[in-house]
Design a protein around this motif. Structure first.
Motif, PDB file in Angstrom:
ATOM      1  N   VAL A 149       0.829  -1.199   0.000  1.00 55.48           N
ATOM      2  CA  VAL A 149       0.000   0.000   0.000  1.00 55.48           C
ATOM      3  C   VAL A 149       0.873   1.264   0.000  1.00 55.48           C
ATOM      4  O   VAL A 149       0.397   2.341  -0.357  1.00 55.48           O
ATOM      5  N   GLY A 150       2.153   1.108   0.387  1.00 51.34           N
ATOM      6  CA  GLY A 150       3.051   2.251   0.263  1.00 51.34           C
ATOM      7  C   GLY A 150       3.842   2.634   1.503  1.00 51.34           C
ATOM      8  O   GLY A 150       4.511   3.665   1.527  1.00 51.34           O
ATOM      9  N   TRP A 151       3.787   1.806   2.539  1.00 52.64           N
ATOM     10  CA  TRP A 151       4.589   2.112   3.728  1.00 52.64           C
ATOM     11  C   TRP A 151       6.028   1.658   3.547  1.00 52.64           C
ATOM     12  O   TRP A 151       6.268   0.548   3.061  1.00 52.64           O
ATOM     13  N   LEU A 191       7.103   6.580   4.057  1.00 56.80           N
ATOM     14  CA  LEU A 191       6.301   6.360   2.846  1.00 56.80           C
ATOM     15  C   LEU A 191       7.244   5.968   1.703  1.00 56.80           C
ATOM     16  O   LEU A 191       8.254   6.636   1.470  1.00 56.80           O
ATOM     17  N   ALA A 241      -4.720  -1.738   6.891  1.00 52.38           N
ATOM     18  CA  ALA A 241      -6.181  -1.574   6.945  1.00 52.38           C
ATOM     19  C   ALA A 241      -6.915  -2.459   5.951  1.00 52.38           C
ATOM     20  O   ALA A 241      -8.104  -2.738   6.142  1.00 52.38           O
ATOM     21  N   ILE A 242      -6.233  -2.900   4.897  1.00 52.25           N
ATOM     22  CA  ILE A 242      -6.958  -3.692   3.901  1.00 52.25           C
ATOM     23  C   ILE A 242      -6.916  -5.182   4.204  1.00 52.25           C
ATOM     24  O   ILE A 242      -7.481  -5.981   3.461  1.00 52.25           O
TER      25      ILE A 242
ATOM     26  N   ALA B 237      -2.914   8.396  -0.562  1.00 44.12           N
ATOM     27  CA  ALA B 237      -3.178   7.012  -0.947  1.00 44.12           C
ATOM     28  C   ALA B 237      -2.836   6.042   0.174  1.00 44.12           C
ATOM     29  O   ALA B 237      -3.484   5.004   0.330  1.00 44.12           O
ATOM     30  N   VAL B 238      -1.837   6.373   0.972  1.00 39.31           N
ATOM     31  CA  VAL B 238      -1.383   5.456   2.014  1.00 39.31           C
ATOM     32  C   VAL B 238      -2.201   5.619   3.298  1.00 39.31           C
ATOM     33  O   VAL B 238      -2.631   4.641   3.903  1.00 39.31           O
ATOM     34  N   ALA B 241      -6.091   4.439   2.656  1.00 33.31           N
ATOM     35  CA  ALA B 241      -5.882   3.365   1.683  1.00 33.31           C
ATOM     36  C   ALA B 241      -7.186   2.770   1.175  1.00 33.31           C
ATOM     37  O   ALA B 241      -7.216   2.171   0.104  1.00 33.31           O
ATOM     38  N   ILE B 242      -8.264   2.931   1.928  1.00 32.71           N
ATOM     39  CA  ILE B 242      -9.501   2.297   1.491  1.00 32.71           C
ATOM     40  C   ILE B 242     -10.345   3.214   0.602  1.00 32.71           C
ATOM     41  O   ILE B 242     -11.418   2.825   0.163  1.00 32.71           O
TER      42      ILE B 242
END
Lengths: 446, 446
Positions: A149-151, A191, A241-242, B237-238, B241-242
């Motif tokens: 997700v980008g972390w 990020l 979170a996803i 976006a991060v 995220a949803i």
């Protein structure tokens, strides 16, 4: 119960619990870290941060490795963390692409010196292992969605690992340690969008500071929420979170603490750039003798390689670390892939730029992350092809002590000179025998 | 382009661009902030943080408000940020539940003092507005999913607002400002799970530090990624995220900078606890005279009230701020809802605990967030019912200057004494006329 279990495990870890392979891995990790931190001491990113923050420095308790200077523990943690990561030359926990040692050791060394004389090398090493294990278990728990997700996972889990390590060093109780892990977890730094800028290395230094701060606050009774890592809307649920099962996933990993040791899977980089490029570099180095006659270069790589290092026209050394195209051209052209091949001047050299323009790449999901194929087309129409199954520096083909030492000296000699570099290498290998880490750490840069 | 636009807007904001309502809102926000920061100076959370971190303090450039002490700018930013938020008494941007001033002003005041003599109150106020506008626009862009998933939004956007404010104070160029926003964005601090622990206020102080650090680094040429806020895998976006449209959402908000002013929607709390409880408190205060005869209390509230403040048996003052049950009982019992009603001793008083046990609550999605209904059942079987359509302190029924001053004095008098509190109040109202913010800030706590 995951946070409480991690806290209780980390707070009670002792030398006698560490298998010999863990001790060896920890010593190699610390040794490699010291070389990287000294090697990055004079990098412009480190220098800019030091210049910006010097007006804030407190008492000079803690060494800025390779810089002939000290700062307060928090600023030493930040600057050593930046320096240790800025060349993208530090270690990698391959299963998660975490660079485990820099955030943990930067906080730990800085605070060990601040505590003053009498901290033993053994105590330092136990705390280092506590931190790295907690850090990597959490990373496994949120991998890969958290990263996808980008972390920048080294920053996010690094802070928690640093808190565990400094907490162990400070002899926090299990309850204090649980608060320390929670305070650290609430500071989610890093990020991936920052890759290629100064802020990438900053994440690592800031993670060290975040963890150090968390441990110092917890020591004075500062509280976090119970079960901060696994709670509903706790760390795992928020930073992954996803993935609905994220809290259970980290709990499952945490319960393997002390049963499987992540530090023994830590790998050291032979090349100062993103590890996903290493198989390509390994292949290109083997093909160096054909460089003059090349008309085309095609690399076939794991999909993550293009996702992370797909920059086709890097403008400077930092960006070049994220260009598999530059990496291939540099290794083919010079037969080496050290700091010199990722220096700003080399990146814009016309012959390197020209060769880079001949490189094309294909992502192949069927390839392992440590594999790559490179095919050269030569002026006479002939093809040369090399397939690397496991790149040098992977767990299958690890760097041995001699290779680690060559890497250390290659990094430290330009900063300290040859004689001091050799002294620093011997001292760095001797960490475990030290009876006074403060004196030992200060001596590394002399 | 969103990051670049925000950076360019913040870097070029001037006093002449500020409508009178914005100037007034900024002055009230700063005034309310100062009262909160002095009011929280002696709180145990602030004291624990100071005690843990004092060994790290650098040069004493910047006032710890209400503490008769100074620290380096970064530690002053942290400790003033903690103090200003620890009573949950600071301001609220109601559309996002961001507490906008504490992270921004804590960084700004600390750095203004560090710069030394000659910074005018006007310059401070312009920077404050720049920071709060950027902060609240970003919050609107990621609201509500970002908050729902568990981020403490004041910490996450607060850092970016603080960077914009300090960046404006330092006169960063638009390019430097874009880097500052990016560096701040990479430090995502604040988990809602921490509500009820010391770490909640820590988020606010850390956000101030994160933004201050970002601006100082950018001033020395430190780089972040271009477009860090809206890029693919960038901040929006991060951290949201949803929501696939998060980058576009923040871009749309950023492009309203200077057209609509968020600071004019800033609300001040009449009660030192989560703002969602305020309608219930307002209703219960009106019912106070029936307290002795109560057999049951039923509150009907917006669903967020129970989600955020559903603790039925708070153990101390910090937890009580997240208990609508305590709030109702405290207001009914004592006819007041100030710091005394959220002090540890009051929370465990047997008569308060007994009344708390009679309170039940229903979530009603049909109610507005600033509305509540309270129904008392009395010993003789009679019912008393109060419906509050807009709680005191909401934008519909704002606190006026006299109410703000009463609140200020109520917070500051216990810390500084009545005479000094009155002096501080007059000085705090006079910020805009100051020609030397350093002297002004130092004088506030004397």
């Amino acid at each position: 119960m995951a946070t409480a279990h991690a806290a209780s495990w980390a707070a009670s870890l002792t030398m006698s619990q560490l298998p010999p392979a863990v001790v060896r891995a920890a010593m190699e990790s610390l040794y490699n870290y010291i070389g990287c931190a000294i090697g990055g001491a004079s990098h412009p990113t480190t220098a800019a941060a030091r210049s910006a923050l010097a007006p804030l420095f407190g008492a000079s308790t803690s060494t800025l490795l390779g810089q002939d200077a000290k700062a307060d523990a928090a600023h030493a943690a930040l600057l050593n963390g930046i320096a240790a990561h800025v060349h993208d030359y530090d270690d990698t926990h391959l299963a998660t692409i975490v660079h485990p040692t820099a955030p943990v050791a930067s906080a730990l060394l800085a605070q060990a010196e601040a505590l003053g004389p009498g901290i033993s090398g053994e105590r330092l090493l136990v705390a280092l292992v506590a931190g790295i294990e907690v850090e990597c278990k959490l990373a496994l728990g949120v991998w890969p969605a958290h990263y996808d997700v980008g972390w920048h996972i080294t920053g996010t889990v690094g802070a928690i690992g640093a808190a565990a390590a400094v907490g162990r060093l400070l002899d926090l109780s299990p309850v204090q340690m649980e608060h320390a892990l929670g305070i650290a977890a609430s500071q989610v730094t890093g990020l991936r969008v920052m890759f290629g800028s100064d802020t990438k290395a900053f994440h690592v230094g800031r993670a060290a500071q975040n963890g150090l701060l968390a441990a110092l606050l917890a020591q004075k009774g500062f509280t976090a929420a119970p079960g901060a890592l696994e709670a509903s809307r706790g760390w795992a649920a928020v930073v992954d979170a996803i993935t609905p099962a994220a809290p259970q996933n980290i709990a499952a990993q945490i319960h393997t603490l002390g049963h499987t040791w992540e530090i023994t899977a830590n790998a050291f980089k032979p090349f100062p750039c993103g590890i996903v490029v290493h198989p390509t570099l390994d292949a290109c180095l083997r093909l160096h003798d054909s460089a003059a006659a090349i008309t085309a270069v095609h690399v076939r790589v794991h999909p993550l390689v293009l996702e992370l290092t797909g920059k086709t026209a890097p403008a400077d050394g930092l960006q070049a670390k994220f260009s598999v195209f530059h990496a291939a051209a540099a290794a083919l052209r010079s037969g080496a892939a050290g700091p010199a091949q990722f220096a700003d001047a080399f990146v814009v050299r016309p012959d390197v730029v020209a060769l880079r323009g001949k490189v094309t790449a294909t992502a192949d999901a069927g390839l392992a992350a440590d594999a790559a194929e490179v095919v050269l087309t030569l002026a006479d129409g002939a093809e040369r092809r090399v397939f690397v199954e496991h790149a040098i520096g992977s767990t299958a083909v690890p760097m041995d002590a001699a290779a680690l030492e060559a890497k250390f000296l290659g990094q430290v000699t330009p900063v300290l000179g040859a004689a001091a570099a050799a002294r620093a290498s011997a001292m760095a290998w001797g960490a475990l025998e030290s009876t006074d880490v403060a004196q030992w750490a200060a001596g590394l840069s002399e």
